[in-house]
Scaffold this motif. Structure first.
Motif, PDB file in Angstrom:
ATOM      1  N   LEU A   1      30.003  45.094  56.836  1.00 11.03           N
ATOM      2  CA  LEU A   1      30.890  43.933  56.710  1.00 11.03           C
ATOM      3  C   LEU A   1      30.537  43.097  55.491  1.00 11.03           C
ATOM      4  O   LEU A   1      31.423  42.661  54.742  1.00 11.03           O
ATOM      5  CB  LEU A   1      30.830  43.075  57.976  1.00 11.03           C
ATOM      6  N   GLU A   2      29.258  42.874  55.282  1.00 11.89           N
ATOM      7  CA  GLU A   2      28.839  42.080  54.129  1.00 11.89           C
ATOM      8  C   GLU A   2      29.102  42.820  52.825  1.00 11.89           C
ATOM      9  O   GLU A   2      29.511  42.215  51.834  1.00 11.89           O
ATOM     10  CB  GLU A   2      27.375  41.660  54.263  1.00 11.89           C
ATOM     11  N   LEU A   3      28.904  44.130  52.829  1.00 19.67           N
ATOM     12  CA  LEU A   3      29.205  44.931  51.646  1.00 19.67           C
ATOM     13  C   LEU A   3      30.683  44.835  51.295  1.00 19.67           C
ATOM     14  O   LEU A   3      31.050  44.595  50.140  1.00 19.67           O
ATOM     15  CB  LEU A   3      28.818  46.395  51.889  1.00 19.67           C
ATOM     16  N   GLU A   4      31.535  44.975  52.285  1.00 17.22           N
ATOM     17  CA  GLU A   4      32.972  44.890  52.045  1.00 17.22           C
ATOM     18  C   GLU A   4      33.371  43.503  51.553  1.00 17.22           C
ATOM     19  O   GLU A   4      34.141  43.367  50.605  1.00 17.22           O
ATOM     20  CB  GLU A   4      33.735  45.221  53.327  1.00 17.22           C
ATOM     21  N   PHE A   5      32.812  42.468  52.175  1.00 16.93           N
ATOM     22  CA  PHE A   5      33.170  41.111  51.764  1.00 16.93           C
ATOM     23  C   PHE A   5      32.707  40.822  50.341  1.00 16.93           C
ATOM     24  O   PHE A   5      33.461  40.275  49.534  1.00 16.93           O
ATOM     25  CB  PHE A   5      32.587  40.075  52.723  1.00 16.93           C
ATOM     26  N   VAL A   6      31.476  41.188  50.015  1.00 19.93           N
ATOM     27  CA  VAL A   6      30.950  40.929  48.671  1.00 19.93           C
ATOM     28  C   VAL A   6      31.819  41.631  47.628  1.00 19.93           C
ATOM     29  O   VAL A   6      32.129  41.057  46.581  1.00 19.93           O
ATOM     30  CB  VAL A   6      29.468  41.366  48.556  1.00 19.93           C
ATOM     31  N   GLN A   7      32.247  42.849  47.916  1.00 14.16           N
ATOM     32  CA  GLN A   7      33.085  43.575  46.959  1.00 14.16           C
ATOM     33  C   GLN A   7      34.465  42.936  46.819  1.00 14.16           C
ATOM     34  O   GLN A   7      35.076  42.993  45.746  1.00 14.16           O
ATOM     35  CB  GLN A   7      33.193  45.041  47.344  1.00 14.16           C
ATOM     36  N   CYS A   8      34.951  42.317  47.873  1.00 17.90           N
ATOM     37  CA  CYS A   8      36.239  41.608  47.790  1.00 17.90           C
ATOM     38  C   CYS A   8      36.172  40.451  46.801  1.00 17.90           C
ATOM     39  O   CYS A   8      37.194  40.039  46.243  1.00 17.90           O
ATOM     40  CB  CYS A   8      36.649  41.081  49.165  1.00 17.90           C
ATOM     41  N   LEU A   9      34.970  39.941  46.564  1.00 24.83           N
ATOM     42  CA  LEU A   9      34.814  38.825  45.636  1.00 24.83           C
ATOM     43  C   LEU A   9      35.123  39.223  44.193  1.00 24.83           C
ATOM     44  O   LEU A   9      35.289  38.366  43.337  1.00 24.83           O
ATOM     45  CB  LEU A   9      33.395  38.248  45.730  1.00 24.83           C
ATOM     46  N   ALA A  10      35.226  40.506  43.925  1.00 28.74           N
ATOM     47  CA  ALA A  10      35.590  40.971  42.585  1.00 28.74           C
ATOM     48  C   ALA A  10      37.069  40.751  42.298  1.00 28.74           C
ATOM     49  O   ALA A  10      37.493  40.810  41.145  1.00 28.74           O
ATOM     50  CB  ALA A  10      35.250  42.452  42.431  1.00 28.74           C
ATOM     51  N   ASN A  11      37.844  40.464  43.334  1.00 26.74           N
ATOM     52  CA  ASN A  11      39.282  40.292  43.191  1.00 26.74           C
ATOM     53  C   ASN A  11      39.613  38.809  43.013  1.00 26.74           C
ATOM     54  O   ASN A  11      39.525  38.034  43.964  1.00 26.74           O
ATOM     55  CB  ASN A  11      39.980  40.854  44.433  1.00 26.74           C
ATOM     56  N   PRO A  12      40.023  38.404  41.809  1.00 27.42           N
ATOM     57  CA  PRO A  12      40.327  36.991  41.562  1.00 27.42           C
ATOM     58  C   PRO A  12      41.465  36.453  42.443  1.00 27.42           C
ATOM     59  O   PRO A  12      41.480  35.283  42.792  1.00 27.42           O
ATOM     60  CB  PRO A  12      40.717  36.936  40.095  1.00 27.42           C
ATOM     61  N   ASN A  13      42.401  37.325  42.808  1.00 35.07           N
ATOM     62  CA  ASN A  13      43.502  36.880  43.669  1.00 35.07           C
ATOM     63  C   ASN A  13      42.991  36.556  45.072  1.00 35.07           C
ATOM     64  O   ASN A  13      43.482  35.627  45.714  1.00 35.07           O
ATOM     65  CB  ASN A  13      44.603  37.931  43.720  1.00 35.07           C
ATOM     66  N   TYR A  14      42.010  37.295  45.531  1.00 30.25           N
ATOM     67  CA  TYR A  14      41.400  36.998  46.826  1.00 30.25           C
ATOM     68  C   TYR A  14      40.636  35.674  46.745  1.00 30.25           C
ATOM     69  O   TYR A  14      40.692  34.859  47.670  1.00 30.25           O
ATOM     70  CB  TYR A  14      40.470  38.138  47.254  1.00 30.25           C
ATOM     71  N   LEU A  15      39.952  35.449  45.648  1.00 35.21           N
ATOM     72  CA  LEU A  15      39.232  34.190  45.469  1.00 35.21           C
ATOM     73  C   LEU A  15      40.204  33.017  45.458  1.00 35.21           C
ATOM     74  O   LEU A  15      39.932  31.961  46.041  1.00 35.21           O
ATOM     75  CB  LEU A  15      38.413  34.217  44.177  1.00 35.21           C
ATOM     76  N   ASN A  16      41.349  33.209  44.817  1.00 32.30           N
ATOM     77  CA  ASN A  16      42.390  32.180  44.803  1.00 32.30           C
ATOM     78  C   ASN A  16      42.899  31.914  46.226  1.00 32.30           C
ATOM     79  O   ASN A  16      43.085  30.770  46.628  1.00 32.30           O
ATOM     80  CB  ASN A  16      43.530  32.614  43.882  1.00 32.30           C
ATOM     81  N   PHE A  17      43.075  32.975  46.989  1.00 26.72           N
ATOM     82  CA  PHE A  17      43.497  32.866  48.389  1.00 26.72           C
ATOM     83  C   PHE A  17      42.496  32.032  49.189  1.00 26.72           C
ATOM     84  O   PHE A  17      42.872  31.118  49.930  1.00 26.72           O
ATOM     85  CB  PHE A  17      43.639  34.277  48.976  1.00 26.72           C
ATOM     86  N   LEU A  18      41.211  32.338  49.027  1.00 26.09           N
ATOM     87  CA  LEU A  18      40.173  31.591  49.746  1.00 26.09           C
ATOM     88  C   LEU A  18      40.161  30.122  49.317  1.00 26.09           C
ATOM     89  O   LEU A  18      40.026  29.229  50.158  1.00 26.09           O
ATOM     90  CB  LEU A  18      38.793  32.215  49.506  1.00 26.09           C
ATOM     91  N   ALA A  19      40.307  29.892  48.030  1.00 22.11           N
ATOM     92  CA  ALA A  19      40.278  28.517  47.507  1.00 22.11           C
ATOM     93  C   ALA A  19      41.464  27.713  48.023  1.00 22.11           C
ATOM     94  O   ALA A  19      41.305  26.553  48.426  1.00 22.11           O
ATOM     95  CB  ALA A  19      40.267  28.540  45.980  1.00 22.11           C
TER      96      ALA A  19
END
Length: 125
Positions: free
Chosen positions: A14-32
């Motif tokens: 789970l942590e591996l998958e989440f950390v790799q999702c951080l490479a996606n700027p659109n996902y970061l925008n979603f979280l923000a």
């Protein structure tokens, strides 16, 4: 012990998958945009995840740029800027430019190395 091993394996995945999702700027925008970066517990979790930078863990990553994003997420200013979709778009474009440049540069270096080895082989004979 088996359930403990299974739990640790699941947590790792789970942590591996989440950390790799951080490479996606659109996902970061979603979280923000949903306010995750304003939550102290979430920000602390991002700090905890820095252990992925250690070689024993980083070797499992397919998207190493996630480590750079994880590092940038340690800064409040960066987290605040990610609310802006234009910021995420800019990061996305910069990543694409980096990949394009890196691929071309690496190919040129490999060609130069092959030519050098070929010259060394002919000069030895």
């Amino acid at each position: 012990l088996d359930s403990d091993d299974t739990g640790n394996r699941l947590r790792f995945q789970l942590e591996l998958e989440f950390v790799q999702c951080l490479a996606n700027p659109n996902y970061l925008n979603f979280l923000a945009q949903r306010g995750y970066f304003k939550d102290k517990a979430f920000v602390n979790y991002l700090k905890y995840l820095l252990y992925w930078k250690e070689p024993d863990y980083a070797k499992y990553l397919k998207y190493p740029q996630c480590l750079h994003m994880l590092e940038l997420l340690q800064y409040e200013h960066f987290r605040k800027e990610l609310v802006n979709a234009q910021c995420a778009k800019f990061i996305d474009e910069q990543q694409i430019l980096h990949w394009q440049h890196y691929s071309r540069k690496r190919m040129r270096l490999q060609q130069a190395l092959a030519e050098q080895q070929q010259q060394n082989n002919t000069s030895v004979k």
